[in-house]
Design a protein around this motif. Structure first.
Motif: not given
Length: 65
Positions: A28-49
């Protein structure tokens, strides 16, 4: 970070990040950081698509002439 990665590599990395939330390694302590990383990566993927879609539309337009 992932600008030099292919779209396929980015999607695989996002899949790995999402799987972490369901794994025994979840913390749970790492979840926020991992969530932020995941959303940024998802945004990059969306841009690439979106860019890929635009290229395909341009090519389709060229072939229809």
């Amino acid at each position: 970070m992932s600008d030099k990665m292919s779209l396929k590599q980015k999607i695989e990395l996002l899949d790995d990040k999402i799987e972490w939330f369901y794994s025994d390694e979840f913390d749970l302590a790492k979840a926020e950081e991992k969530y932020k990383e995941s959303t940024e990566l998802a945004k990059e993927i969306e841009k690439d698509l979106s860019e890929l879609k635009n290229k395909i539309e341009v090519l389709a337009e060229d072939f229809s002439k």
